[in-house]
Design a protein around this motif. Structure first.
Motif, PDB file in Angstrom:
ATOM      1  N   ALA A  46      -1.638  11.350  38.064  1.00  0.00           N
ATOM      2  CA  ALA A  46      -2.015  11.206  36.651  1.00  0.00           C
ATOM      3  C   ALA A  46      -0.801  11.411  35.745  1.00  0.00           C
ATOM      4  CB  ALA A  46      -3.119  12.204  36.296  1.00  0.00           C
ATOM      5  N   LEU A  47       0.017  12.421  36.047  1.00  0.00           N
ATOM      6  CA  LEU A  47       1.221  12.679  35.252  1.00  0.00           C
ATOM      7  C   LEU A  47       2.190  11.508  35.348  1.00  0.00           C
ATOM      8  CD1 LEU A  47       3.033  14.459  33.495  1.00  0.00           C
ATOM      9  CD2 LEU A  47       3.816  15.591  35.597  1.00  0.00           C
ATOM     10  N   ALA A  49       1.485   8.381  35.924  1.00  0.00           N
ATOM     11  CA  ALA A  49       0.919   7.255  35.175  1.00  0.00           C
ATOM     12  C   ALA A  49       1.073   7.476  33.669  1.00  0.00           C
ATOM     13  CB  ALA A  49      -0.547   7.071  35.539  1.00  0.00           C
ATOM     14  N   ALA A  50       0.868   8.712  33.211  1.00  0.00           N
ATOM     15  CA  ALA A  50       1.016   9.017  31.783  1.00  0.00           C
ATOM     16  C   ALA A  50       2.472   8.860  31.351  1.00  0.00           C
ATOM     17  CB  ALA A  50       0.518  10.430  31.491  1.00  0.00           C
ATOM     18  N   THR A  51       3.393   9.311  32.173  1.00  0.00           N
ATOM     19  CA  THR A  51       4.821   9.185  31.859  1.00  0.00           C
ATOM     20  C   THR A  51       5.211   7.709  31.776  1.00  0.00           C
ATOM     21  OG1 THR A  51       5.261  11.305  32.934  1.00  0.00           O
ATOM     22  CG2 THR A  51       7.136   9.845  32.598  1.00  0.00           C
ATOM     23  N   LYS A  52       4.715   6.911  32.694  1.00  0.00           N
ATOM     24  CA  LYS A  52       4.993   5.471  32.683  1.00  0.00           C
ATOM     25  C   LYS A  52       4.376   4.818  31.436  1.00  0.00           C
ATOM     26  CE  LYS A  52       4.376   1.306  35.469  1.00  0.00           C
ATOM     27  NZ  LYS A  52       3.812   0.752  36.697  1.00  0.00           N
ATOM     28  N   ALA A  53       3.155   5.219  31.092  1.00  0.00           N
ATOM     29  CA  ALA A  53       2.487   4.666  29.912  1.00  0.00           C
ATOM     30  C   ALA A  53       3.231   5.052  28.634  1.00  0.00           C
ATOM     31  CB  ALA A  53       1.038   5.143  29.848  1.00  0.00           C
ATOM     32  N   TYR A  54       3.762   6.276  28.598  1.00  0.00           N
ATOM     33  CA  TYR A  54       4.505   6.695  27.406  1.00  0.00           C
ATOM     34  C   TYR A  54       5.820   5.925  27.296  1.00  0.00           C
ATOM     35  CZ  TYR A  54       6.121   9.375  23.491  1.00  0.00           C
ATOM     36  OH  TYR A  54       6.560   9.714  22.241  1.00  0.00           O
ATOM     37  N   ALA A  55       6.458   5.652  28.404  1.00  0.00           N
ATOM     38  CA  ALA A  55       7.694   4.851  28.391  1.00  0.00           C
ATOM     39  C   ALA A  55       7.405   3.460  27.819  1.00  0.00           C
ATOM     40  CB  ALA A  55       8.282   4.756  29.792  1.00  0.00           C
ATOM     41  N   ALA A  56       6.283   2.870  28.193  1.00  0.00           N
ATOM     42  CA  ALA A  56       5.900   1.559  27.658  1.00  0.00           C
ATOM     43  C   ALA A  56       5.630   1.654  26.158  1.00  0.00           C
ATOM     44  CB  ALA A  56       4.673   1.031  28.395  1.00  0.00           C
ATOM     45  N   THR A 106      14.467   8.272  23.725  1.00  0.00           N
ATOM     46  CA  THR A 106      14.325   8.677  25.120  1.00  0.00           C
ATOM     47  C   THR A 106      13.450   9.923  25.150  1.00  0.00           C
ATOM     48  OG1 THR A 106      16.331  10.015  25.068  1.00  0.00           O
ATOM     49  CG2 THR A 106      16.570   7.725  25.807  1.00  0.00           C
ATOM     50  N   PHE A 107      13.007  10.274  26.341  1.00  0.00           N
ATOM     51  CA  PHE A 107      12.221  11.508  26.487  1.00  0.00           C
ATOM     52  C   PHE A 107      12.431  12.058  27.875  1.00  0.00           C
ATOM     53  CE2 PHE A 107       9.428   8.114  27.828  1.00  0.00           C
ATOM     54  CZ  PHE A 107       8.766   8.628  28.929  1.00  0.00           C
ATOM     55  N   GLU A 108      12.095  13.328  28.024  1.00  0.00           N
ATOM     56  CA  GLU A 108      12.259  13.995  29.323  1.00  0.00           C
ATOM     57  C   GLU A 108      11.316  15.172  29.412  1.00  0.00           C
ATOM     58  OE1 GLU A 108      15.877  17.021  28.158  1.00  0.00           O
ATOM     59  OE2 GLU A 108      16.396  15.089  29.042  1.00  0.00           O
ATOM     60  N   GLY A 109      11.237  15.709  30.618  1.00  0.00           N
ATOM     61  CA  GLY A 109      10.501  16.957  30.840  1.00  0.00           C
ATOM     62  C   GLY A 109       9.005  16.866  30.675  1.00  0.00           C
ATOM     63  N   SER A 110       8.400  15.759  31.042  1.00  0.00           N
ATOM     64  CA  SER A 110       6.953  15.665  30.879  1.00  0.00           C
ATOM     65  C   SER A 110       6.245  16.585  31.870  1.00  0.00           C
ATOM     66  CB  SER A 110       6.481  14.222  31.037  1.00  0.00           C
ATOM     67  OG  SER A 110       6.844  13.686  32.272  1.00  0.00           O
ATOM     68  N   ALA A 124     -10.386   8.195  32.119  1.00  0.00           N
ATOM     69  CA  ALA A 124      -9.524   9.358  32.333  1.00  0.00           C
ATOM     70  C   ALA A 124      -8.959   9.775  30.983  1.00  0.00           C
ATOM     71  CB  ALA A 124      -8.386   9.019  33.284  1.00  0.00           C
ATOM     72  N   VAL A 125      -8.824  11.076  30.818  1.00  0.00           N
ATOM     73  CA  VAL A 125      -8.171  11.633  29.637  1.00  0.00           C
ATOM     74  C   VAL A 125      -7.048  12.516  30.160  1.00  0.00           C
ATOM     75  CG1 VAL A 125      -8.434  13.119  27.625  1.00  0.00           C
ATOM     76  CG2 VAL A 125     -10.292  11.580  28.275  1.00  0.00           C
ATOM     77  N   ILE A 126      -5.845  12.258  29.663  1.00  0.00           N
ATOM     78  CA  ILE A 126      -4.676  13.003  30.108  1.00  0.00           C
ATOM     79  C   ILE A 126      -3.918  13.472  28.885  1.00  0.00           C
ATOM     80  CG2 ILE A 126      -2.505  12.871  31.391  1.00  0.00           C
ATOM     81  CD1 ILE A 126      -3.790  10.574  33.008  1.00  0.00           C
ATOM     82  N   VAL A 127      -3.430  14.707  28.935  1.00  0.00           N
ATOM     83  CA  VAL A 127      -2.572  15.241  27.874  1.00  0.00           C
ATOM     84  C   VAL A 127      -1.330  15.802  28.549  1.00  0.00           C
ATOM     85  CG1 VAL A 127      -2.366  16.895  25.977  1.00  0.00           C
ATOM     86  CG2 VAL A 127      -4.579  15.820  26.447  1.00  0.00           C
ATOM     87  N   ILE A 128      -0.171  15.428  28.013  1.00  0.00           N
ATOM     88  CA  ILE A 128       1.093  15.923  28.557  1.00  0.00           C
ATOM     89  C   ILE A 128       1.946  16.513  27.443  1.00  0.00           C
ATOM     90  CG2 ILE A 128       1.100  14.245  30.443  1.00  0.00           C
ATOM     91  CD1 ILE A 128       3.303  12.698  28.951  1.00  0.00           C
TER      92      ILE A 128
END
Length: 185
Positions: A46-47, A49-56, A106-110, A124-128
């Motif tokens: 899940a993390l 997928a969320a990191t990939k979605a945030y990059a998009a 850019t971002f890091e440390g998710s 699904a609900v995800i919070v990072i």
């Protein structure tokens, strides 16, 4: 005609009358089965997928801002709900004021803050949490002059929420983005 003993007749009548009134053990009901399988098998999945979605999301958002806020509806491919509404308003303002950006975010440390995967409705609900870096982003007015404040922080901690859309095979969309008060970058 045969004579049925009175005691037996009374016992038979009592049995028939009581059988409708005495509770029987409830029939075992099967546990409900999920109508679909979970979107993500693990929290790590899940993390990721969320990191990939945030990059998009960052890629599209940066491009819209570099284009001066023109055609912000491109964000519908990566954002939803309140975040989409806020972004559309923000980019409309950028377009009206004739400002645009250069550089990229850019971002890091998710890290995962919350993960809820509902196999019953396929959502699904995800919070990072993550740290976003805008040190390479400049915002320019129509004359090409930077309007970035000298005290702008280059790195900011955010809480990012995602929602999935079952009809789109569980694709994640950014649904909210808030400064993470307790976070440090």
């Amino acid at each position: 005609m045969r004579n049925i003993p009175r005691v037996s007749l009374v016992a038979l009548v009592a049995t028939l009358l009581l059988s409708g009134c005495v509770p029987t053990e409830p029939a075992a009901t099967p546990k409900p089965q999920p109508s679909s399988t979970p979107i993500f098998a693990t929290e790590d999945e899940a993390l990721a997928a969320a990191t990939k979605a945030y990059a998009a999301y960052v890629k599209v958002s940066d491009q819209v801002f570099m284009d001066g806020g023109v055609n912000p509806e491109r964000l519908k491919a990566v954002a939803t709900g309140e975040q989409l509404k806020a972004d559309l308003t923000g980019y409309e303002t950028a377009s009206d004021k004739k400002v645009h950006s250069t550089g990229g975010t850019t971002f890091e440390g998710s890290t995962l803050q919350q993960f809820k995967d509902s196999s019953t409705d396929g959502r699904a609900v995800i919070v990072i949490y993550l740290c976003e870096d805008v040190s390479k982003v400049d915002v320019l007015n129509s004359a090409g002059v930077s309007i970035v404040s000298s005290d702008r922080p280059n790195r900011v901690a955010y809480e990012i929420g995602f929602d999935s859309v079952p009809a789109l095979s569980g694709q994640l969309f950014v649904s909210h983005k808030e400064t993470w008060a307790g976070g440090k970058c």
